[in-house]
Design an enzyme around this catalytic site. Sequence first.
Site, PDB file in Angstrom:
ATOM      1  N   LYS A  82       0.809  -1.218   0.000  1.00 37.84           N
ATOM      2  CA  LYS A  82       0.000   0.000   0.000  1.00 37.84           C
ATOM      3  C   LYS A  82       0.845   1.272   0.000  1.00 37.84           C
ATOM      4  O   LYS A  82       0.422   2.302  -0.537  1.00 37.84           O
ATOM      5  CB  LYS A  82      -0.968   0.002   1.182  1.00 37.84           C
ATOM      6  CG  LYS A  82      -1.999  -1.105   1.093  1.00 37.84           C
ATOM      7  CD  LYS A  82      -2.919  -1.153   2.300  1.00 37.84           C
ATOM      8  CE  LYS A  82      -3.965  -0.083   2.243  1.00 37.84           C
ATOM      9  NZ  LYS A  82      -5.024  -0.269   3.265  1.00 37.84           N
ATOM     10  N   ASP A 119      -9.960   4.285   2.166  1.00 41.17           N
ATOM     11  CA  ASP A 119     -10.212   3.739   3.503  1.00 41.17           C
ATOM     12  C   ASP A 119     -10.980   4.724   4.384  1.00 41.17           C
ATOM     13  O   ASP A 119     -11.897   4.339   5.112  1.00 41.17           O
ATOM     14  CB  ASP A 119      -8.895   3.356   4.178  1.00 41.17           C
ATOM     15  CG  ASP A 119      -8.318   2.052   3.654  1.00 41.17           C
ATOM     16  OD1 ASP A 119      -9.095   1.207   3.166  1.00 41.17           O
ATOM     17  OD2 ASP A 119      -7.089   1.877   3.728  1.00 41.17           O
ATOM     18  N   ALA A 146      -1.693   3.944  15.806  1.00 40.18           N
ATOM     19  CA  ALA A 146      -1.157   4.987  14.928  1.00 40.18           C
ATOM     20  C   ALA A 146      -0.525   4.403  13.667  1.00 40.18           C
ATOM     21  O   ALA A 146       0.393   4.988  13.103  1.00 40.18           O
ATOM     22  CB  ALA A 146      -0.131   5.837  15.686  1.00 40.18           C
ATOM     23  N   GLY A 147      -1.014   3.255  13.226  1.00 38.52           N
ATOM     24  CA  GLY A 147      -0.508   2.633  12.009  1.00 38.52           C
ATOM     25  C   GLY A 147      -1.167   3.198  10.770  1.00 38.52           C
ATOM     26  O   GLY A 147      -1.796   4.263  10.781  1.00 38.52           O
ATOM     27  N   ARG A 172       5.077   5.615  21.199  1.00 36.89           N
ATOM     28  CA  ARG A 172       4.601   6.994  21.128  1.00 36.89           C
ATOM     29  C   ARG A 172       5.115   7.733  19.900  1.00 36.89           C
ATOM     30  O   ARG A 172       4.427   8.611  19.362  1.00 36.89           O
ATOM     31  CB  ARG A 172       4.995   7.745  22.396  1.00 36.89           C
ATOM     32  CG  ARG A 172       4.572   9.210  22.313  1.00 36.89           C
ATOM     33  CD  ARG A 172       4.709   9.984  23.579  1.00 36.89           C
ATOM     34  NE  ARG A 172       4.421  11.395  23.295  1.00 36.89           N
ATOM     35  CZ  ARG A 172       3.639  12.169  24.031  1.00 36.89           C
ATOM     36  NH1 ARG A 172       3.056  11.677  25.108  1.00 36.89           N
ATOM     37  NH2 ARG A 172       3.444  13.432  23.716  1.00 36.89           N
ATOM     38  N   ILE A 173       6.290   7.390  19.426  1.00 41.54           N
ATOM     39  CA  ILE A 173       6.868   8.145  18.317  1.00 41.54           C
ATOM     40  C   ILE A 173       5.968   8.130  17.085  1.00 41.54           C
ATOM     41  O   ILE A 173       5.908   9.103  16.328  1.00 41.54           O
ATOM     42  CB  ILE A 173       8.289   7.614  17.989  1.00 41.54           C
ATOM     43  CG1 ILE A 173       8.989   8.565  17.012  1.00 41.54           C
ATOM     44  CG2 ILE A 173       8.233   6.195  17.413  1.00 41.54           C
ATOM     45  CD1 ILE A 173      10.458   8.244  16.821  1.00 41.54           C
ATOM     46  N   LEU A 234     -12.029  -1.362  14.106  1.00 35.88           N
ATOM     47  CA  LEU A 234     -11.724  -1.726  12.722  1.00 35.88           C
ATOM     48  C   LEU A 234     -11.578  -3.229  12.540  1.00 35.88           C
ATOM     49  O   LEU A 234     -11.651  -3.730  11.417  1.00 35.88           O
ATOM     50  CB  LEU A 234     -10.449  -1.027  12.236  1.00 35.88           C
ATOM     51  CG  LEU A 234     -10.432   0.500  12.265  1.00 35.88           C
ATOM     52  CD1 LEU A 234      -9.279   1.021  11.409  1.00 35.88           C
ATOM     53  CD2 LEU A 234     -11.748   1.104  11.815  1.00 35.88           C
TER      54      LEU A 234
END
Length: 289
Positions: A82, A119, A146-147, A172-173, A234
């Site tokens: 993707k 999406d 956070a992906g 967290r990054i 999801l």
Amino acid sequence: MTNPPDSDPTDAPQAAAAPLAGVIGWPVAHSRSPLLHGHWLARYGIKGHYVPLAVAPEHLAQVLRALPRAGFVGANVTIPHKESVLALADIVTDRAALIGAANTLIFREDGRIHADNTDGYGFVTNLRQQAPEWLPESGPAAVIGAGGAARAVVAALLECGVPELRIANRTRIRADQLKADFGARIVVYDWAQVGNMLEDAATIVNCTSMGMEGAQPLRLPLDALSPDALVTDLVYTPLDTHFLRAARARGCTTVDGLGMLLHQAAPGFERWFGIHPQVDEDLRRAVLA
């Protein structure tokens, strides 16, 4: 509201006698897209085909250039391609560039490859169908994870007008990177404070794989969760995750993740085969079967 991807007919190739489309991934046998598009092709009596295409990363560029010559009008893209297809496409929509991934390709008559990401459209359209009273602007949204999927959800929620978007990720990054990319309405929480992030939130979204069959469940402290909130996951295998059950026990409206899969497929199908397909219970049953 998140707008559907552009449907300029000049983007789409002329329909062949039996147009071909497919889903590109590595592996790809797990994909439900052939069931989904096959159901629509049969429903609308379209003499076309939609097939799984297992393509190793080192062959992706060669395959993409060959598919139009083989009669393909477009393709969906799944992991791990993707992100890679953005560099191979000739035209990339703004939303795909912002998200950093594409899931829908159109092979144009002029030979160029058009890449889009549907999406976010699928996510919002699913919520509006399953929870028509949902008002994204009514309060903060809280996103867990956070992906790549989270990036599409964040973009869609911001476009819908959420006043604040809170996000927490085990690393967290990655959440900090989302704030850097999407701006001032993003508020990052440490993973240890994820329960606090739910306080007065109107929309809560699990964008992690936790809760999926074979994975550990998503267990969060829900003391701060308002019964007026809309909660969605999801994950769609299983449809009714532990997280959704726990939220429903607190009185929340819950929405499963299958509808996002179904709705994100509709813009591509319309571009490739010329008919805007319906997402309904018959389709859900066909895909779950």
